[in-house]
Enzyme design. Structure first.
Site, PDB file in Angstrom:
ATOM      1  N   TRP A  39       1.418   9.973  -9.926  1.00 40.28           N
ATOM      2  CA  TRP A  39       0.119   9.648  -9.317  1.00 40.28           C
ATOM      3  C   TRP A  39      -0.444  10.835  -8.548  1.00 40.28           C
ATOM      4  O   TRP A  39      -1.658  11.046  -8.532  1.00 40.28           O
ATOM      5  CB  TRP A  39       0.211   8.388  -8.457  1.00 40.28           C
ATOM      6  CG  TRP A  39       0.340   7.166  -9.320  1.00 40.28           C
ATOM      7  CD1 TRP A  39       1.418   6.330  -9.414  1.00 40.28           C
ATOM      8  CD2 TRP A  39      -0.631   6.661 -10.265  1.00 40.28           C
ATOM      9  NE1 TRP A  39       1.162   5.344 -10.354  1.00 40.28           N
ATOM     10  CE2 TRP A  39      -0.072   5.527 -10.879  1.00 40.28           C
ATOM     11  CE3 TRP A  39      -1.913   7.070 -10.649  1.00 40.28           C
ATOM     12  CZ2 TRP A  39      -0.752   4.784 -11.863  1.00 40.28           C
ATOM     13  CZ3 TRP A  39      -2.590   6.343 -11.614  1.00 40.28           C
ATOM     14  CH2 TRP A  39      -2.012   5.215 -12.211  1.00 40.28           C
ATOM     15  N   ASP A  85      -2.906   8.120  -0.635  1.00 39.21           N
ATOM     16  CA  ASP A  85      -3.037   7.094  -1.675  1.00 39.21           C
ATOM     17  C   ASP A  85      -1.913   6.086  -1.441  1.00 39.21           C
ATOM     18  O   ASP A  85      -0.793   6.276  -1.904  1.00 39.21           O
ATOM     19  CB  ASP A  85      -2.911   7.742  -3.055  1.00 39.21           C
ATOM     20  CG  ASP A  85      -2.858   6.693  -4.173  1.00 39.21           C
ATOM     21  OD1 ASP A  85      -2.985   5.486  -3.877  1.00 39.21           O
ATOM     22  OD2 ASP A  85      -2.694   7.099  -5.337  1.00 39.21           O
ATOM     23  N   LYS A 132      -1.434  -4.211  -6.149  1.00 38.05           N
ATOM     24  CA  LYS A 132      -0.001  -4.128  -5.888  1.00 38.05           C
ATOM     25  C   LYS A 132       0.389  -4.935  -4.648  1.00 38.05           C
ATOM     26  O   LYS A 132       1.209  -5.816  -4.736  1.00 38.05           O
ATOM     27  CB  LYS A 132       0.426  -2.675  -5.760  1.00 38.05           C
ATOM     28  CG  LYS A 132       0.532  -2.029  -7.136  1.00 38.05           C
ATOM     29  CD  LYS A 132      -0.093  -0.689  -7.256  1.00 38.05           C
ATOM     30  CE  LYS A 132      -0.176  -0.276  -8.711  1.00 38.05           C
ATOM     31  NZ  LYS A 132      -0.840   1.003  -8.901  1.00 38.05           N
TER      32      LYS A 132
HETATM   33  C1  LIG Z   1      -1.483   1.980  -9.448  1.00 33.86           C
HETATM   34  C2  LIG Z   1      -1.708   3.249  -8.729  1.00 33.86           C
HETATM   35  C3  LIG Z   1      -2.883   3.994  -8.911  1.00 33.86           C
HETATM   36  C4  LIG Z   1      -3.961   3.596  -9.879  1.00 33.86           C
HETATM   37  O1  LIG Z   1      -4.650   2.541  -9.363  1.00 33.86           O
HETATM   38  P1  LIG Z   1      -5.936   1.942 -10.103  1.00 33.86           P
HETATM   39  O2  LIG Z   1      -6.373   0.945  -9.073  1.00 33.86           O
HETATM   40  O3  LIG Z   1      -5.458   1.334 -11.377  1.00 33.86           O
HETATM   41  O4  LIG Z   1      -6.899   3.033 -10.300  1.00 33.86           O
HETATM   42  C5  LIG Z   1      -3.042   5.146  -8.172  1.00 33.86           C
HETATM   43  N1  LIG Z   1      -2.098   5.551  -7.304  1.00 33.86           N
HETATM   44  C6  LIG Z   1      -0.968   4.861  -7.106  1.00 33.86           C
HETATM   45  C7  LIG Z   1       0.041   5.363  -6.128  1.00 33.86           C
HETATM   46  C8  LIG Z   1      -0.735   3.687  -7.821  1.00 33.86           C
HETATM   47  O5  LIG Z   1       0.396   2.997  -7.610  1.00 33.86           O
END
Ligand SMILES: *Cc1c(COP(=O)(O)O)cnc(C)c1O
Length: 360
Positions: A102, A172, A196
């Site tokens: 990511w 993030d 999540k």
């Molecule tokens: C799932 C995830 C993403 C992507 O998220 P989207 O909402 O599908 O764009 C980005 N960063 C991390 C750490 C993730 O777990």
């Protein structure tokens, strides 16, 4: 009806009391005679839903008054662009930490807007460890430093917050937000896709320090400007109303559970139980440096990968689903977010022991 223990990395399990309440309110929210999905986002009913969700999130995370909470769309992936577009503020250099898949995506997107300085990379360890902070090569003139507190695919998590001084810290937190208390005041921006640990897919939350809002790179679309959403209470256009409502129910559930201190205790217990099962066997293994193992996403492999399919099939038959690892890592991955009950982890650990006994 049978519910399974769903170990998906996302969209992931939601707390059962939340789903039950949503079911009970599906056709008639609070005597309005309509579903939340059918309401005007500007009406009194939805405004009260929206405001209490934000209020509860502020209480849960202790979000200071000089931060805006934005309820957005586009996923964390849209934030990969929104962050540089809003935070460059006339600068050209940005710092990024590369701890895995990511991080790499965030870096690739930032390169469209800025001169990206990768301050540290986990490459030498196969992205199974976080480079020591002392080795990071931060730029003096960086507009911000971006990192990924929990790498959802690799299962690598920071259990500390980088100290970037006056350089705004951007995180993030998609797969770790709300898993434990966090000192929001240490950050410039925190963002997370909801699917999540917050609610259903389609909602993205950004927590943005106010002084970082208002100066975008030229050509920034209206919808990519934090100011648009900050000034309109995230109602410049139609927000993801149902996701916002469900997130609000999750926040209430978390408060009922005792807040993030209580969740941290539970999450640590769940993770320790699973890692102990992995470490205590020669049949299962996890390659991540114990100092930065994730509480949320636990990848593990079987000594004999030829047994993977059988493992998955037998697990699924017991109601332990979505354990297949990410294609880039292989093996298994158990995602054990807030909504995964301790009983789910216990059931998995019991099955693992039993499977090993038969096949190991
Ligand atoms: C799932 C995830 C993403 C992507 O998220 P989207 O909402 O599908 O764009 C980005 N960063 C991390 C750490 C993730 O777990």
């Amino acid at each position: 009806m049978t519910r399974v223990f769903n170990f998906s990395a996302g969209p992931a399990m939601l707390p059962e009391p939340v789903l039950e309440q949503a079911r009970d309110e599906m056709l008639d929210w609070n005597g309005t005679g309509m579903s939340v999905m059918e309401m005007s986002h500007r009406g009194k009913a939805f405004m009260s839903i929206a405001e209490s969700a934000e209020r509860d999130l502020r209480v849960l995370m202790g979000i200071p008054d000089n931060y805006k909470v934005l309820f957005l769309q586009g996923g964390a992936s849209a934030q990969f662009a929104m962050v540089p577009m809003n935070l460059l503020r006339g600068r050209t250099r940005v710092d990024y930490v590369n701890t895995g898949a990511w991080s790499r995506k965030a870096i690739a997107e930032a390169r469209r807007f800025a001169d990206v300085n990768v301050v540290a990379t986990g490459e030498d360890s196969g992205f199974n460890a976080i480079p020591a902070f002392e080795s990071w090569r931060c730029a003096d003139d960086a507009a911000y430093l971006h990192y990924t507190p929990n790498e959802t695919i690799g299962g690598v998590e920071f259990h500390w917050i980088p100290d970037t001084g006056d350089v705004p810290l951007v995180a993030d937190m998609s797969s770790t937000i709300l898993s434990r208390p966090v000192d929001v005041s240490r950050y410039g921006v925190i963002y997370a896709g909801a699917q999540k640990n917050i609610g259903p897919a389609g909602l993205t939350i950004a927590i943005v320090r106010e002084d970082l809002i208002g100066e975008t790179v030229s050509g920034t679309p209206t919808m990519f400007d934090y100011k648009t959403h900050a000034e309109s209470g995230s109602m410049y256009n139609t927000p993801p109303t149902y996701g916002w409502y469900l997130a609000g129910l999750v926040f209430k559930w978390l408060l009922d559970m005792g807040g993030l201190e209580a969740m941290a205790r539970i999450n640590r217990r769940k993770a320790e139980k699973l890692y102990a099962a992995i470490d205590g066997s020669d049949f299962y293994s996890n390659p991540v440096d114990p100092a930065c193992r994730s509480w949320m996403n636990v990848p593990f492999t079987l000594a004999n990968p030829e047994l993977d399919a059988e493992f998955l099939k037998e697990a699924a038959a017991l109601g332990l689903t979505t354990l297949k690892g990410h294609r880039s890592v292989g093996g298994m991955r158990a995602s054990i977010y807030n909504a995964m009950p301790e009983a789910g982890v216990s059931a998995l650990v019991d099955f693992m022991a039993e499977f090993e006994q038969r096949k190991g």
